[in-house]
Design a protein around this motif. Structure first.
Motif, PDB file in Angstrom:
ATOM      1  N   ALA A  60     -31.186   9.198   9.010  1.00 16.52           N
ATOM      2  CA  ALA A  60     -29.855   8.586   9.015  1.00 16.52           C
ATOM      3  C   ALA A  60     -28.729   9.592   9.195  1.00 16.52           C
ATOM      4  CB  ALA A  60     -29.647   7.789   7.734  1.00 16.52           C
ATOM      5  N   SER A  61     -28.836  10.761   8.568  1.00 15.97           N
ATOM      6  CA  SER A  61     -27.746  11.736   8.638  1.00 15.97           C
ATOM      7  C   SER A  61     -27.856  12.680   9.831  1.00 15.97           C
ATOM      8  CB  SER A  61     -27.699  12.556   7.345  1.00 15.97           C
ATOM      9  OG  SER A  61     -28.908  13.278   7.160  1.00 15.97           O
ATOM     10  N   LYS A  62     -29.079  12.988  10.266  1.00 17.78           N
ATOM     11  CA  LYS A  62     -29.270  13.977  11.326  1.00 17.78           C
ATOM     12  C   LYS A  62     -29.466  13.361  12.711  1.00 17.78           C
ATOM     13  CE  LYS A  62     -31.098  17.546   8.272  1.00 17.78           C
ATOM     14  NZ  LYS A  62     -32.218  18.480   7.990  1.00 17.78           N
ATOM     15  N   PHE A  63     -30.039  12.155  12.751  1.00 17.28           N
ATOM     16  CA  PHE A  63     -30.305  11.522  14.044  1.00 17.28           C
ATOM     17  C   PHE A  63     -30.120  10.014  13.872  1.00 17.28           C
ATOM     18  CE2 PHE A  63     -33.452  11.899  17.868  1.00 17.28           C
ATOM     19  CZ  PHE A  63     -32.573  11.178  18.654  1.00 17.28           C
ATOM     20  N   PRO A 121     -29.807  14.986  20.420  1.00 17.71           N
ATOM     21  CA  PRO A 121     -28.792  14.925  21.484  1.00 17.71           C
ATOM     22  C   PRO A 121     -27.369  14.999  20.942  1.00 17.71           C
ATOM     23  CG  PRO A 121     -29.650  12.737  21.028  1.00 17.71           C
ATOM     24  CD  PRO A 121     -30.423  13.682  20.154  1.00 17.71           C
ATOM     25  N   GLU A 122     -26.430  15.263  21.865  1.00 19.86           N
ATOM     26  CA  GLU A 122     -25.012  15.265  21.497  1.00 19.86           C
ATOM     27  C   GLU A 122     -24.560  13.861  21.123  1.00 19.86           C
ATOM     28  OE1 GLU A 122     -23.011  16.754  24.900  1.00 19.86           O
ATOM     29  OE2 GLU A 122     -23.881  18.762  24.778  1.00 19.86           O
ATOM     30  N   ARG A 123     -25.025  12.890  21.900  1.00 19.06           N
ATOM     31  CA  ARG A 123     -24.757  11.480  21.647  1.00 19.06           C
ATOM     32  C   ARG A 123     -26.022  10.691  21.958  1.00 19.06           C
ATOM     33  NH1 ARG A 123     -19.000  10.028  24.641  1.00 19.06           N
ATOM     34  NH2 ARG A 123     -17.750  11.772  23.834  1.00 19.06           N
ATOM     35  N   ALA A 124     -26.226   9.594  21.258  1.00 19.43           N
ATOM     36  CA  ALA A 124     -27.400   8.768  21.528  1.00 19.43           C
ATOM     37  C   ALA A 124     -27.221   7.396  20.893  1.00 19.43           C
ATOM     38  CB  ALA A 124     -28.665   9.426  20.992  1.00 19.43           C
ATOM     39  N   ALA A 163     -34.941  21.176  16.215  1.00 15.67           N
ATOM     40  CA  ALA A 163     -35.513  19.863  16.516  1.00 15.67           C
ATOM     41  C   ALA A 163     -35.736  19.067  15.238  1.00 15.67           C
ATOM     42  CB  ALA A 163     -36.823  20.019  17.274  1.00 15.67           C
ATOM     43  N   PHE A 164     -35.654  17.758  15.354  1.00 15.11           N
ATOM     44  CA  PHE A 164     -35.944  16.864  14.243  1.00 15.11           C
ATOM     45  C   PHE A 164     -37.426  16.523  14.316  1.00 15.11           C
ATOM     46  CE2 PHE A 164     -35.909  12.693  12.050  1.00 15.11           C
ATOM     47  CZ  PHE A 164     -35.334  13.096  10.857  1.00 15.11           C
TER      48      PHE A 164
END
Length: 262
Positions: free
Chosen positions: A83-86, A166-169, A66-67
């Motif tokens: 920016a890089s992870k989420f 998530p996979e995409r967001a 989790a972030f």
């Protein structure tokens, strides 16, 4: 303003003790609370600043992937560190207010206030995040209880927010140009188990999940799917910026844009 006692604890333990005083109020970045005090719409006896507590600041990756964001972390820091992870969350944080607001406002303060047009609640609800306090953990679906209302108990402090990545967001916001709050915003998050969508700025009850769109997009993650859906104007906000019907239409438009961006 009314007279009040100002306390700036250096640790979470000290903050919890200070919040135990009668009529105490936590102060994050003050972007909402200070104007409220100036207008004499709130009159706490004790104002407990959380800005000096190092353990409430910063981001990290949890053991479960989790972030994790500390409750006193500013919007500007989230925009940079996520920016890089989420990226979707970073974009949301980077679009809040102006530089002054982003460098003072905090994620914990935003969630505790639960303004019906705030951006963060949509990301928290759409991702099924967990709000961690100094006493417990609260699932996003149980946290938001209506206009400016949350599950937080008196004296409870948001210490961390844990986002399953998530996979995409993506987040799409139609902003009010003066305040930069969302007239309507949609956060879309796709996971292996399905899609979650949260809408902010539109409903009189605050942030909510659009379950019909979630079901349709879980079956076919495509912007075109939104064209065949409708959402009632009943219960939508109506003000000088837009009618309930206008906001209901914005729900579809912003969701479609978010899906396309994701």
């Amino acid at each position: 303003m009314y007279n009040f006692e100002f306390v700036k604890p250096a640790s979470l333990a000290e903050a919890g003790k200070a919040m135990g005083q009668e009529d105490a109020q936590a102060l994050g970045g003050g972007q909402t609370l200070i104007p409220t005090l100036k207008q004499r719409l709130a009159s706490p006896a004790v104002l407990v600043s959380l800005s000096g507590i190092a353990e409430l600041k910063g981001v990290c990756t949890g053991d479960d992937g989790a972030f994790c964001i500390g409750g006193a972390t500013t919007h500007a820091t989230v925009a940079k560190e996520a920016a890089s992870k989420f990226p979707a969350l970073a974009a949301l944080a980077g679009g809040i207010g102006d530089p002054a607001v982003r460098n003072r406002g905090t994620i914990g303060g935003s969630l505790a206030n639960n303004d019906p047009s705030a951006c963060y609640p949509s990301a928290v609800l759409a991702t099924g995040a967990t709000i961690v306090t100094n006493t417990r953990k609260i699932a996003a679906d149980d946290f938001f209880e209506g206009l400016f209302t949350t599950a937080l108990e008196p004296g409870e402090i948001i210490t961390e927010v844990r986002f399953p990545i998530p996979e995409r967001a993506a987040y799409a916001k139609f902003q009010q140009p003066a305040s930069r709050f969302a007239l309507t915003g949609a956060f879309v998050a796709k996971y292996g188990a399905g899609v979650r969508i949260a809408i902010t700025g539109a409903s009189e009850d605050g942030v909510f999940r659009w379950t019909d769109a979630e079901a349709a997009l879980s079956a076919n993650f495509s912007p075109a799917v939104i064209d065949g859906l409708s959402i009632a104007a009943d219960g939508m906000i109506g003000d000088l910026h837009g009618t309930p019907a206008y906001r209901a239409n914005l729900v579809k438009v912003m969701t479609k844009r978010a899906v396309a961006a994701a």
